[in-house]
Design an enzyme around this catalytic site. Structure first.
Site, PDB file in Angstrom:
ATOM      1  CE  LYS A  10     -32.026  20.242  38.920  1.00 38.92           C
ATOM      2  NZ  LYS A  10     -31.205  21.366  38.429  1.00 38.92           N
ATOM      3  CE1 TYR A  50     -34.894  25.427  38.337  1.00 41.68           C
ATOM      4  CE2 TYR A  50     -35.919  23.957  36.738  1.00 41.68           C
ATOM      5  CZ  TYR A  50     -35.066  24.155  37.809  1.00 41.68           C
ATOM      6  OH  TYR A  50     -34.390  23.102  38.359  1.00 41.68           O
ATOM      7  NE  ARG A  86     -28.449  26.754  49.343  1.00 39.11           N
ATOM      8  CZ  ARG A  86     -28.634  26.901  48.041  1.00 39.11           C
ATOM      9  NH1 ARG A  86     -29.688  26.350  47.460  1.00 39.11           N
ATOM     10  NH2 ARG A  86     -27.783  27.579  47.311  1.00 39.11           N
ATOM     11  CB  THR A  92     -25.112  25.411  40.975  1.00 37.92           C
ATOM     12  OG1 THR A  92     -25.898  26.013  42.012  1.00 37.92           O
ATOM     13  CG2 THR A  92     -25.951  25.272  39.716  1.00 37.92           C
ATOM     14  NE  ARG A 103     -26.795  20.418  42.451  1.00 43.66           N
ATOM     15  CZ  ARG A 103     -27.329  21.538  42.888  1.00 43.66           C
ATOM     16  NH1 ARG A 103     -26.640  22.350  43.661  1.00 43.66           N
ATOM     17  NH2 ARG A 103     -28.568  21.858  42.558  1.00 43.66           N
ATOM     18  CG  ASN A 113     -27.552  20.708  38.804  1.00 43.90           C
ATOM     19  OD1 ASN A 113     -28.689  20.329  38.521  1.00 43.90           O
ATOM     20  ND2 ASN A 113     -27.321  21.879  39.363  1.00 43.90           N
ATOM     21  CG  HIS A 116     -34.367  22.523  42.558  1.00 45.36           C
ATOM     22  ND1 HIS A 116     -33.861  23.755  42.257  1.00 45.36           N
ATOM     23  CD2 HIS A 116     -35.360  22.728  43.463  1.00 45.36           C
ATOM     24  CE1 HIS A 116     -34.537  24.674  42.942  1.00 45.36           C
ATOM     25  NE2 HIS A 116     -35.447  24.069  43.682  1.00 45.36           N
ATOM     26  CD  GLU A 127     -38.134  25.984  45.058  1.00 41.55           C
ATOM     27  OE1 GLU A 127     -37.457  26.845  44.456  1.00 41.55           O
ATOM     28  OE2 GLU A 127     -37.626  25.010  45.655  1.00 41.55           O
TER      29      GLU A 127
HETATM   30  P1  CMP Z   1     -31.173  24.455  40.105  1.00 39.07           P
HETATM   31  O1  CMP Z   1     -30.757  24.450  41.534  1.00 39.07           O
HETATM   32  O2  CMP Z   1     -32.283  23.534  39.741  1.00 39.07           O
HETATM   33  O3  CMP Z   1     -31.606  25.947  39.706  1.00 39.07           O
HETATM   34  C1  CMP Z   1     -31.422  26.476  38.399  1.00 39.07           C
HETATM   35  C2  CMP Z   1     -30.747  25.516  37.473  1.00 39.07           C
HETATM   36  O4  CMP Z   1     -30.273  26.053  36.265  1.00 39.07           O
HETATM   37  C3  CMP Z   1     -29.521  24.941  38.138  1.00 39.07           C
HETATM   38  O5  CMP Z   1     -29.900  24.081  39.197  1.00 39.07           O
HETATM   39  C4  CMP Z   1     -28.839  24.282  36.935  1.00 39.07           C
HETATM   40  O6  CMP Z   1     -29.305  22.974  36.703  1.00 39.07           O
HETATM   41  C5  CMP Z   1     -29.304  25.133  35.762  1.00 39.07           C
HETATM   42  N1  CMP Z   1     -28.227  25.823  35.079  1.00 39.07           N
HETATM   43  C6  CMP Z   1     -27.837  25.607  33.834  1.00 39.07           C
HETATM   44  N2  CMP Z   1     -26.854  26.418  33.481  1.00 39.07           N
HETATM   45  C7  CMP Z   1     -26.582  27.187  34.535  1.00 39.07           C
HETATM   46  C8  CMP Z   1     -25.643  28.238  34.796  1.00 39.07           C
HETATM   47  N3  CMP Z   1     -24.765  28.658  33.881  1.00 39.07           N
HETATM   48  N4  CMP Z   1     -25.673  28.794  36.029  1.00 39.07           N
HETATM   49  C9  CMP Z   1     -26.550  28.392  36.958  1.00 39.07           C
HETATM   50  N5  CMP Z   1     -27.460  27.404  36.752  1.00 39.07           N
HETATM   51  C10 CMP Z   1     -27.470  26.811  35.560  1.00 39.07           C
END
Ligand code: CMP
Length: 139
Positions: A10, A50, A86, A92, A103, A113, A116, A127
């Site tokens: 990212k 997304y 994962r 996350t 992370r 973070n 992805h 994807e």
């Molecule tokens: P990702 O795995 O790319 O999938 C959705 C993304 O939303 C997640 O990683 C985070 O970077 C982002 N995100 C931002 N705020 C939140 C939140 N409150 N809960 C979950 N994902 C979030």
């Protein structure tokens, strides 16, 4: 089983020059980078990617963040690649991620973070197809 999964390094990571470090952590976990390209997503591309999060309160911020700089999209291959990726990514929210994960080690916040990763084999295929043509993936 041998699987392929989809990964994004990212904008918070490209900004801090961490592309190599993240890639090394993926490789150290036993994943092979079988496709990789650095792109700057358009707003439309990020919104489409997304799309499942469109109704979430963080959607607009998330899209804004994902187009705030370049990203590196990758296809990772390996035994149980979806779960393995994962595991090496961690939770996350970096505050909840296990020690040694990408992370926990590198992420700035739940939004910024660092990586992805696809959450299922089914979504991995969707994807991968969203960003790569078959000829760009070299196993
Ligand atoms: P990702 O795995 O790319 O999938 C959705 C993304 O939303 C997640 O990683 C985070 O970077 C982002 N995100 C931002 N705020 C939140 C939140 N409150 N809960 C979950 N994902 C979030």
């Amino acid at each position: 089983a041998l699987e392929r999964t989809f990964s994004i390094i990212k904008p918070d990571a490209t900004r801090r020059n961490l592309t190599g470090k993240v890639t090394a952590m993926l490789e150290d976990a036993g994943l092979r980078i079988v496709a990789s390209k650095r792109i700057h997503m358009t707003k439309e591309q990020a919104e489409g990617f997304y799309g499942v999060h469109r109704e979430r309160p963080f959607f607009n911020d998330l899209v804004g963040f994902m187009i705030s700089g370049p990203v590196v999209v990758q296809v990772l291959e390996g035994e149980n690649a979806v779960a393995k990726n994962r595991e090496v990514m961690g939770a996350t929210n970096p505050a909840n991620a296990d020690e040694g994960t990408i992370r926990k080690t590198l992420a700035e916040s739940i939004e910024a973070n660092t990586v992805h990763g696809s959450d299922s084999l089914e979504n991995a295929k969707i994807e991968i197809d969203y960003f790569f043509s078959p000829a760009e993936i070299v196993g």
